[in-house]
Write an enzyme that holds these catalytic residues in place. Sequence first.
Site, PDB file in Angstrom:
ATOM      1  N   HIS A 122       0.792  -1.224   0.024  1.00  0.00           N
ATOM      2  CA  HIS A 122      -0.176  -0.112  -0.206  1.00  0.00           C
ATOM      3  C   HIS A 122       0.886   0.992   0.252  1.00  0.00           C
ATOM      4  O   HIS A 122       2.131   0.914   0.363  1.00  0.00           O
ATOM      5  CB  HIS A 122      -0.970   0.009   1.781  1.00  0.00           C
ATOM      6  CG  HIS A 122      -2.059   0.679   1.086  1.00  0.00           C
ATOM      7  ND1 HIS A 122      -1.506   2.032   1.798  1.00  0.00           N
ATOM      8  CD2 HIS A 122      -3.326   0.517   1.506  1.00  0.00           C
ATOM      9  CE1 HIS A 122      -3.062   2.495   2.207  1.00  0.00           C
ATOM     10  NE2 HIS A 122      -3.935   1.897   1.332  1.00  0.00           N
ATOM     11  N   ASP A 199       3.086  -4.525   8.370  1.00  0.00           N
ATOM     12  CA  ASP A 199       2.190  -3.876   8.057  1.00  0.00           C
ATOM     13  C   ASP A 199       0.768  -5.067   8.086  1.00  0.00           C
ATOM     14  O   ASP A 199       0.378  -5.699   7.300  1.00  0.00           O
ATOM     15  CB  ASP A 199       1.848  -2.986   6.887  1.00  0.00           C
ATOM     16  CG  ASP A 199       0.757  -2.103   6.288  1.00  0.00           C
ATOM     17  OD1 ASP A 199      -0.410  -2.229   6.624  1.00  0.00           O
ATOM     18  OD2 ASP A 199       0.219  -1.542   5.021  1.00  0.00           O
ATOM     19  N   GLN A 202      -4.444  -5.352   6.935  1.00  0.00           N
ATOM     20  CA  GLN A 202      -5.903  -5.820   6.326  1.00  0.00           C
ATOM     21  C   GLN A 202      -5.011  -7.596   7.236  1.00  0.00           C
ATOM     22  O   GLN A 202      -5.596  -8.375   6.510  1.00  0.00           O
ATOM     23  CB  GLN A 202      -5.040  -6.021   5.371  1.00  0.00           C
ATOM     24  CG  GLN A 202      -5.467  -4.470   3.992  1.00  0.00           C
ATOM     25  CD  GLN A 202      -6.829  -4.560   4.068  1.00  0.00           C
ATOM     26  OE1 GLN A 202      -8.001  -5.185   4.804  1.00  0.00           O
ATOM     27  NE2 GLN A 202      -7.215  -3.393   3.806  1.00  0.00           N
ATOM     28  N   LYS A 225     -10.269  -0.488  10.900  1.00  0.00           N
ATOM     29  CA  LYS A 225      -9.993  -1.683   9.846  1.00  0.00           C
ATOM     30  C   LYS A 225     -10.494  -2.717  10.931  1.00  0.00           C
ATOM     31  O   LYS A 225     -10.369  -3.821  10.899  1.00  0.00           O
ATOM     32  CB  LYS A 225      -9.173  -2.247   9.252  1.00  0.00           C
ATOM     33  CG  LYS A 225      -8.967  -1.100   8.530  1.00  0.00           C
ATOM     34  CD  LYS A 225      -7.236  -0.956   7.166  1.00  0.00           C
ATOM     35  CE  LYS A 225      -7.249  -0.348   6.310  1.00  0.00           C
ATOM     36  NZ  LYS A 225      -8.333   0.620   5.276  1.00  0.00           N
ATOM     37  N   CYS A 363      -5.038   2.251  -3.556  1.00  0.00           N
ATOM     38  CA  CYS A 363      -3.607   2.791  -3.267  1.00  0.00           C
ATOM     39  C   CYS A 363      -2.166   1.975  -3.874  1.00  0.00           C
ATOM     40  O   CYS A 363      -1.576   1.727  -2.808  1.00  0.00           O
ATOM     41  CB  CYS A 363      -4.134   3.308  -1.998  1.00  0.00           C
ATOM     42  SG  CYS A 363      -4.664   4.495  -1.045  1.00  0.00           S
TER      43      CYS A 363
HETATM   44  N1  PLP Z   1      -2.098  -0.876   4.515  1.00  0.00           N
HETATM   45  C1  PLP Z   1      -2.575  -1.566   4.157  1.00  0.00           C
HETATM   46  C2  PLP Z   1      -2.576  -2.491   3.492  1.00  0.00           C
HETATM   47  C3  PLP Z   1      -4.323  -0.824   3.648  1.00  0.00           C
HETATM   48  O1  PLP Z   1      -5.090  -1.856   3.126  1.00  0.00           O
HETATM   49  C4  PLP Z   1      -4.017  -0.138   4.328  1.00  0.00           C
HETATM   50  C5  PLP Z   1      -5.612   0.993   3.885  1.00  0.00           C
HETATM   51  O2  PLP Z   1      -6.689   0.841   3.726  1.00  0.00           O
HETATM   52  C6  PLP Z   1      -3.094   1.288   5.158  1.00  0.00           C
HETATM   53  C7  PLP Z   1      -1.947   0.245   4.969  1.00  0.00           C
HETATM   54  C8  PLP Z   1      -3.327   2.628   5.738  1.00  0.00           C
HETATM   55  O3  PLP Z   1      -4.130   2.174   6.544  1.00  0.00           O
HETATM   56  P1  PLP Z   1      -4.837   3.841   7.159  1.00  0.00           P
HETATM   57  O4  PLP Z   1      -5.462   4.466   6.064  1.00  0.00           O
HETATM   58  O5  PLP Z   1      -6.053   3.696   8.293  1.00  0.00           O
HETATM   59  O6  PLP Z   1      -3.987   4.464   7.903  1.00  0.00           O
END
Ligand code: PLP
Length: 405
Positions: A122, A199, A202, A225, A363
């Site tokens: 992401h 990270d 998910q 999430k 993203c």
């Molecule tokens: N990393 C992953 C794999 C994600 O799917 C997301 C959000 O969709 C993020 C990071 C960023 O999360 P946040 O926008 O809650 O900081």
Amino acid sequence: MLDVNKIRNDFPILSQKAYNKPLVYLDNGATTQKPQFVLDKINKFYSSQNSNIHRGAHYLSEQATAEYEKARLTIKQFVNANHLHEIIFTKGTTDSINLVAFSYGEKFVNEGDEILVSEMEHHSNIVPWQLLCERKNATLKVIPINDAGELIMSEFEKLINKNTKLVAVTHVSNTLGTINPIKEIIRVAHKNNVPVLIDGAQGIQHTKVNVQELDCDFYAFSGHKIYAETGIGILYGKEKYLNSMPPYQGGGNMVDIVSFEKTTYNELPHKFEAGTTNFGGAISLSAALQYISNIGIDKISEYELDLLNYATEKLSEIEGLVIYGTANNKSSAISFLLDGIHHYDVGVMLDKTGVAVRTGTHCNQPLMKRLGITGTVRASFSFYNTKEEVDILCNSINRVKQIFS
Ligand code: PLP
């Protein structure tokens, strides 16, 4: 087995209609809905306990501080951290990763060093590292993926070397659904004395995470999430790193003694919690984790896997539908395209049938480039979704196809 009808009753928003049709919410990868248990906790906190934390010497402030620190304990237990002060409250995954990229980067990354990420990351797990590399004249290296959307582990082993200062990879791909072999990644990285950031945006809501067993050095996730409020997130970090890293932001709470000549900093975890944190959000996150623990994360994983398999089978039967992400080990997201129909058009038309999906790059622009596409339609599932909803999704897709033909 999990009683999905009972669970659905816990989420008031799910009984809503969209355009007079039953709402089929399949955008859980973007954000999850909130159970009444969490909503009640938020309401109770703001109705009877709200006050700023760690500051006041009065009744309400003591209650709010106790709730906030109790929340930290719930999170520590949920991920099985070794120490309470290894749990840092942040705004979310993005904020957690930026914290590490800045602070770990300040201390440990120098000119000529390398940071390793993967091709499926992401933007939140790419751009903070790019900014760090620009600041420090370091290099970002990328672990490639195969056509099924799995990391190529042999390439990873070739990329890691004495210049590598950190590996940052996603637990689960938000677009492909791939569950990465993070335990093996951590093992290989540690053999090379390289720390690993996972990270978990998910990952944490779909599978048991035990940070000590994984031996990860950092694990980041977002409250919104995992059935809690937005604006709250977690950075788990090993004490040995967090202690040696400089503060990320300056302000109240993160200090010990402040003078114009010299300021000293508070201990962990407060050193990384500058200003008024989202204490209401922390309490909602704690409630969400309690809610999940009461159901059982293993039961949730089992249910979601069965649903994912069902959805994969049903979607695969639709002629002209191509699924992106066919890894052996997958979690609750399916990305697809319909032959000759733009992903955005599919999303808009599904919406009119009450089905909420996400379209676009998610993203993941570098991943889209790797796949040679401009975006996908993504259906992402939670344990409150049902096979009947998958059937509605498939019927709606067939209607979209008919209209376009
Ligand atoms: N990393 C992953 C794999 C994600 O799917 C997301 C959000 O969709 C993020 C990071 C960023 O999360 P946040 O926008 O809650 O900081």
